[in-house]
Design an enzyme around this catalytic site. Sequence first.
Site, PDB file in Angstrom:
ATOM      1  N   SER A 145      55.433  46.631  27.082  1.00 44.39           N
ATOM      2  CA  SER A 145      54.273  47.617  27.319  1.00 44.39           C
ATOM      3  C   SER A 145      55.045  48.676  28.061  1.00 44.39           C
ATOM      4  O   SER A 145      56.129  48.347  28.726  1.00 44.39           O
ATOM      5  CB  SER A 145      53.074  47.199  27.923  1.00 44.39           C
ATOM      6  OG  SER A 145      52.451  48.184  28.669  1.00 44.39           O
ATOM      7  N   TYR A 158      47.307  43.322  33.769  1.00 46.28           N
ATOM      8  CA  TYR A 158      48.234  43.845  32.704  1.00 46.28           C
ATOM      9  C   TYR A 158      49.599  44.100  33.050  1.00 46.28           C
ATOM     10  O   TYR A 158      50.682  43.696  32.472  1.00 46.28           O
ATOM     11  CB  TYR A 158      47.468  44.788  32.097  1.00 46.28           C
ATOM     12  CG  TYR A 158      48.002  45.223  30.698  1.00 46.28           C
ATOM     13  CD1 TYR A 158      48.935  46.598  30.490  1.00 46.28           C
ATOM     14  CD2 TYR A 158      47.512  44.650  29.551  1.00 46.28           C
ATOM     15  CE1 TYR A 158      49.135  46.909  29.426  1.00 46.28           C
ATOM     16  CE2 TYR A 158      48.236  45.012  28.194  1.00 46.28           C
ATOM     17  CZ  TYR A 158      48.971  46.015  27.970  1.00 46.28           C
ATOM     18  OH  TYR A 158      49.395  46.297  26.801  1.00 46.28           O
TER      19      TYR A 158
HETATM   20  P1  NAP Z   1      43.952  44.965  19.978  1.00 43.36           P
HETATM   21  O1  NAP Z   1      43.670  45.971  19.178  1.00 43.36           O
HETATM   22  O2  NAP Z   1      43.187  44.596  21.311  1.00 43.36           O
HETATM   23  O3  NAP Z   1      44.203  43.558  19.380  1.00 43.36           O
HETATM   24  C1  NAP Z   1      44.866  42.396  20.108  1.00 43.36           C
HETATM   25  C2  NAP Z   1      44.741  41.403  19.090  1.00 43.36           C
HETATM   26  O4  NAP Z   1      44.911  40.078  19.873  1.00 43.36           O
HETATM   27  C3  NAP Z   1      43.371  41.251  18.350  1.00 43.36           C
HETATM   28  O5  NAP Z   1      43.444  40.684  17.271  1.00 43.36           O
HETATM   29  C4  NAP Z   1      42.827  40.020  19.459  1.00 43.36           C
HETATM   30  O6  NAP Z   1      41.721  39.145  18.578  1.00 43.36           O
HETATM   31  C5  NAP Z   1      44.078  39.263  19.748  1.00 43.36           C
HETATM   32  N1  NAP Z   1      43.738  38.381  20.688  1.00 43.36           N
HETATM   33  C6  NAP Z   1      43.327  38.442  22.052  1.00 43.36           C
HETATM   34  N2  NAP Z   1      43.473  37.366  22.535  1.00 43.36           N
HETATM   35  C7  NAP Z   1      43.742  36.260  21.920  1.00 43.36           C
HETATM   36  C8  NAP Z   1      44.033  34.934  21.938  1.00 43.36           C
HETATM   37  N3  NAP Z   1      43.775  34.218  23.146  1.00 43.36           N
HETATM   38  N4  NAP Z   1      44.318  34.200  21.068  1.00 43.36           N
HETATM   39  C9  NAP Z   1      44.562  34.851  19.625  1.00 43.36           C
HETATM   40  N5  NAP Z   1      44.498  35.976  19.392  1.00 43.36           N
HETATM   41  C10 NAP Z   1      43.826  36.866  20.684  1.00 43.36           C
HETATM   42  O7  NAP Z   1      45.517  45.231  20.834  1.00 43.36           O
HETATM   43  P2  NAP Z   1      46.698  46.330  20.257  1.00 43.36           P
HETATM   44  O8  NAP Z   1      46.573  47.414  20.733  1.00 43.36           O
HETATM   45  O9  NAP Z   1      46.878  45.931  18.806  1.00 43.36           O
HETATM   46  O10 NAP Z   1      47.665  45.486  21.002  1.00 43.36           O
HETATM   47  C11 NAP Z   1      48.475  44.330  20.633  1.00 43.36           C
HETATM   48  C12 NAP Z   1      49.555  43.981  21.431  1.00 43.36           C
HETATM   49  O11 NAP Z   1      50.270  45.547  21.848  1.00 43.36           O
HETATM   50  C13 NAP Z   1      49.182  43.596  22.883  1.00 43.36           C
HETATM   51  O12 NAP Z   1      49.860  42.616  23.528  1.00 43.36           O
HETATM   52  C14 NAP Z   1      49.055  44.853  23.715  1.00 43.36           C
HETATM   53  O13 NAP Z   1      49.153  44.375  25.026  1.00 43.36           O
HETATM   54  C15 NAP Z   1      50.371  45.602  23.240  1.00 43.36           C
HETATM   55  N6  NAP Z   1      50.263  46.781  23.499  1.00 43.36           N
HETATM   56  C16 NAP Z   1      49.521  47.644  23.100  1.00 43.36           C
HETATM   57  C17 NAP Z   1      49.637  49.167  23.204  1.00 43.36           C
HETATM   58  C18 NAP Z   1      48.441  50.198  22.772  1.00 43.36           C
HETATM   59  O14 NAP Z   1      48.792  51.327  23.086  1.00 43.36           O
HETATM   60  N7  NAP Z   1      47.541  49.870  21.969  1.00 43.36           N
HETATM   61  C19 NAP Z   1      50.723  49.460  23.880  1.00 43.36           C
HETATM   62  C20 NAP Z   1      51.698  48.705  24.498  1.00 43.36           C
HETATM   63  C21 NAP Z   1      51.378  47.200  24.176  1.00 43.36           C
HETATM   64  P3  NAP Z   1      40.155  39.355  19.027  1.00 43.36           P
HETATM   65  O15 NAP Z   1      40.228  40.617  18.058  1.00 43.36           O
HETATM   66  O16 NAP Z   1      39.829  38.162  18.595  1.00 43.36           O
HETATM   67  O17 NAP Z   1      39.957  39.533  20.524  1.00 43.36           O
HETATM   68  C1  GCO Z   2      46.528  51.666  29.631  1.00 47.58           C
HETATM   69  C2  GCO Z   2      46.734  51.241  28.290  1.00 47.58           C
HETATM   70  C3  GCO Z   2      48.306  50.747  28.470  1.00 47.58           C
HETATM   71  C4  GCO Z   2      48.758  50.631  26.701  1.00 47.58           C
HETATM   72  C5  GCO Z   2      49.910  50.050  26.623  1.00 47.58           C
HETATM   73  C6  GCO Z   2      51.090  51.155  27.205  1.00 47.58           C
HETATM   74  O1  GCO Z   2      45.141  51.335  29.890  1.00 47.58           O
HETATM   75  O2  GCO Z   2      47.352  52.291  30.469  1.00 47.58           O
HETATM   76  O3  GCO Z   2      45.921  50.452  27.630  1.00 47.58           O
HETATM   77  O4  GCO Z   2      48.370  49.891  29.014  1.00 47.58           O
HETATM   78  O5  GCO Z   2      47.704  49.716  26.423  1.00 47.58           O
HETATM   79  O6  GCO Z   2      50.319  49.028  27.402  1.00 47.58           O
HETATM   80  O7  GCO Z   2      52.187  50.674  26.723  1.00 47.58           O
END
Ligand code: NAP
Ligand code: GCO
Length: 264
Positions: A145, A158
């Site tokens: 992230s 986080y």
């Molecule tokens: P999301 O839409 O919240 O999806 C997260 C997924 O992880 C969901 O399918 C959730 O299932 C699953 N999950 C959560 N806890 C779990 C557990 N204990 N066991 C198995 N599955 C679990 O998140 P996203 O935005 O796609 O993010 C995916 C990854 O990218 C995460 O690691 C997040 O930190 C990272 N990330 C996101 C962003 C962003 O801007 N979106 C940026 C940087 C990094 P449920 O639906 O059942 O909860």
């Molecule tokens: C926040 C956002 C970020 C993104 C991502 C950025 O609240 O700042 O959720 O944490 O999810 O991790 O890279």
Amino acid sequence: MNNQFSLQGKTAWVTGASYGIGFAIANALAEAGANIVFNDIGQTQVDKGLTAYKENGVPALGYVCDVTDEDAVKETLAKIERDVGVVDILVNNAGIIKRVPMTEMSVEDFRKVVDVDLNAPFIVSKAVIPGMIKKGGGKIINICSMMSELGRETVSAYAAAKGGLKMLTRNIASEYGAYNIQCNGIGPGYIETPQTAPLRERQSDGSRHPFDQFIIAKTPAARWGTTDDLKGPAVFLASAASDFVNGHILYVDGGILAYIGKQP
Ligand code: NAP
Ligand code: GCO
């Protein structure tokens, strides 16, 4: 050169991939030839994911598994190896966030975020690595992230977890690189998914959310990322094209980390 990016005959496990970033990455790996397995916490989510993969023509297999539960992870891996074979590519994608000022955050909530975002990648990687060693190598991609590098208000748990995940990535690379295992990270910028939906909600007067405007000003590309932006980087780190890339965090952020931000 195209063969370098082929994943033909490889088995890829993407955790938490019913939707969002994990779903997009799994589809990209499938397009490159990989066999896809994924898990989610509940059968409802897994079923929704299976339907979505099928609509995309991806014959994925889905398993109910809480990645924080080591016994459940071991059982799921045994099912995957029975159903498909040894895991060649692991994407530790499952993650949660809780946005609470640190002094107001409960220890339980802090521990829950760290459990999913840091302890679980350890648990799943620990389970998968022995099979990779026996098979002669493998690929691990940890979804890090911006918060692996930066802090901000309300995301202490986080950021601590994602900072730790950066170093876990580097340590797996260090400890298992000799077995032809490459462990790298993808650090997405701000991506349009359910996880960031609260940061993009339109205000009552129809204007953009203040945080939405902030991210636009902080990103040279002047836009939020989409899950499609992560597809190419994921295929690169999952393929032979990255066989000499190890312990690297590939930031896919539109340039946020390089940019002071647009003058107001
Ligand atoms: P999301 O839409 O919240 O999806 C997260 C997924 O992880 C969901 O399918 C959730 O299932 C699953 N999950 C959560 N806890 C779990 C557990 N204990 N066991 C198995 N599955 C679990 O998140 P996203 O935005 O796609 O993010 C995916 C990854 O990218 C995460 O690691 C997040 O930190 C990272 N990330 C996101 C962003 C962003 O801007 N979106 C940026 C940087 C990094 P449920 O639906 O059942 O909860
Ligand atoms: C926040 C956002 C970020 C993104 C991502 C950025 O609240 O700042 O959720 O944490 O999810 O991790 O890279």
